[in-house]
Write an enzyme that holds these catalytic residues in place. Sequence first.
Site, PDB file in Angstrom:
ATOM      1  CB  SER A 296      35.142   6.649 -37.523  1.00 34.24           C
ATOM      2  OG  SER A 296      36.133   7.849 -37.451  1.00 34.24           O
TER       3      SER A 296
ATOM      4  CG  ASP B 146      27.093   3.285 -53.848  1.00 33.31           C
ATOM      5  OD1 ASP B 146      28.291   3.118 -53.399  1.00 33.31           O
ATOM      6  OD2 ASP B 146      26.582   4.689 -53.982  1.00 33.31           O
ATOM      7  CG  ASN B 147      22.682   6.843 -52.360  1.00 32.57           C
ATOM      8  OD1 ASN B 147      23.929   6.950 -52.707  1.00 32.57           O
ATOM      9  ND2 ASN B 147      21.871   7.476 -51.653  1.00 32.57           N
TER      10      ASN B 147
ATOM     11  CE  LYS C  90      30.719   6.150 -39.849  1.00 24.04           C
ATOM     12  NZ  LYS C  90      30.153   5.237 -40.801  1.00 24.04           N
TER      13      LYS C  90
ATOM     14  CE1 TYR D  95      36.888   0.495 -41.407  1.00 16.77           C
ATOM     15  CE2 TYR D  95      35.947   2.243 -42.683  1.00 16.77           C
ATOM     16  CZ  TYR D  95      35.945   1.074 -42.322  1.00 16.77           C
ATOM     17  OH  TYR D  95      35.010   0.059 -43.126  1.00 16.77           O
ATOM     18  CG  PHE D  96      43.124   5.184 -36.582  1.00  9.32           C
ATOM     19  CD1 PHE D  96      42.417   3.995 -36.292  1.00  9.32           C
ATOM     20  CD2 PHE D  96      43.439   6.001 -35.687  1.00  9.32           C
ATOM     21  CE1 PHE D  96      42.222   3.761 -34.757  1.00  9.32           C
ATOM     22  CE2 PHE D  96      43.089   5.656 -34.382  1.00  9.32           C
ATOM     23  CZ  PHE D  96      42.602   4.569 -33.813  1.00  9.32           C
TER      24      PHE D  96
ATOM     25  NE  ARG E 112      43.055  13.714 -37.641  1.00 10.62           N
ATOM     26  CZ  ARG E 112      43.065  14.748 -36.744  1.00 10.62           C
ATOM     27  NH1 ARG E 112      44.207  14.804 -35.829  1.00 10.62           N
ATOM     28  NH2 ARG E 112      42.496  15.577 -36.537  1.00 10.62           N
TER      29      ARG E 112
ATOM     30  CE1 TYR F  99      31.262   9.838 -40.747  1.00 11.50           C
ATOM     31  CE2 TYR F  99      32.896  10.859 -39.292  1.00 11.50           C
ATOM     32  CZ  TYR F  99      32.528   9.707 -40.211  1.00 11.50           C
ATOM     33  OH  TYR F  99      33.511   8.738 -40.352  1.00 11.50           O
TER      34      TYR F  99
ATOM     35  CE  LYS G  69      34.495  10.660 -47.081  1.00 10.10           C
ATOM     36  NZ  LYS G  69      35.994  10.755 -47.257  1.00 10.10           N
TER      37      LYS G  69
END
Length: 343
Positions: A128, A34-35, A157, A181-182, A235, A153, A88
């Site tokens: 996504s 991870d940065n 994806k 992913y939802f 959603r 974004y 994201k």
Amino acid sequence: MAKKRILVTGGTGYIGSHTSVELINEGFDVVIVDNLSNSSIDMLDGIEKITGVRPDFEQFDLCERDKLQNLFKKYPDIEAIIHFAASKAVGESVEKPLLYYRNNLTSLINVLEVMNENPKVSLVFSSSCTVYGQPDVLPVTEEAPIKKANSPYGNTKQIAEEIIQDTIAANPAVKTIALRYFNPIGAHKSALIGELPLGVPQNLIPFVTQTAIGLRQQLSVFGNDYNTTDGSCIRDYIHVVDLAKAHVVAIKRLVENKNKANFEIFNLGTGNGVSVLEILNAFEKATGVKVNYKIVDRRAGDVEQVWADTRYANDELGWKAQSTLEETLRSAWDWEKYYRSKN
Ligand code: UD1
């Protein structure tokens, strides 16, 4: 038997940290890269407290391919990668499109190139539901057409899924599962890890919990004139731990060669559509806290309503989201309270 080693990129992030916990609980060795651009090193402490194991950690940016190549020299037994690391924020991506294309696509290309050099390594990719745009049919299945993305974004994806498919066409040894992913929300029940947005939260649930705790004065509900029962957007909100468990299932499917094709796609949602106003009611019911809100104009780029058809994931992966909405919202609230008590 030696433990199988999994590389988790973005493993100190929100979904990455919860997935690292579930992987360790299921007996995998985890290496995190991870940065720390949008996460905290403290998440390693949380993962260690929950599991009793501190995952190996390397801090670098996946856009630097030589560092990733060196990582594979250090850990030649990595069997699979879960590639979470990406930018994201939808709004930011509209303002800084090139940053999004560079970050999200360069890192993926580097991951795929290193996989070509290490042919036994397979991939789980974070995709996504944004790839569906506003679906014509709900609930949306994996077969639904991909619509033109409404943000850079979202486009990263879509392009990422295409890059993966082209790579597999050229090199059938590459095995990948894309998980769409939802809306992941909530936190681990220990409240030791959770979502940590930098600055003003862009996503609904962190804004709700920060308003509930008094950090924000008022939540803005973006629109009540949509074509839905109460006029607010709908959603499919899924507990992040349920989502994390699906990654373990996907990893097992790949490392045990149970995949049915070299590129598979699964929706990860609950199958329930919930409106913004319903979320606020459910939050009050779950926590006893009323959230101060006002209705404002629609947010540019928002999809009116989307929720998942989960049958394919349920049947094929043998996985199903378990948590109720109230449990999920309570876990988000517990995390907010715990985090603010410490910071
Ligand atoms: C979007 C993308 C998702 C992406 C995520 C990353 C879609 C369908 N989903 O999620 O793929 O991973 O961004 O951030 O494009 N809301 C408010 N007030 C707020 C914040 C949000 O009313 O202060 C409403 C939004 O209008 C929306 C809902 O809450 O209806 C959820 O919003 P958010 O949490 O930002 O997620 P998405 O926009 O659905």
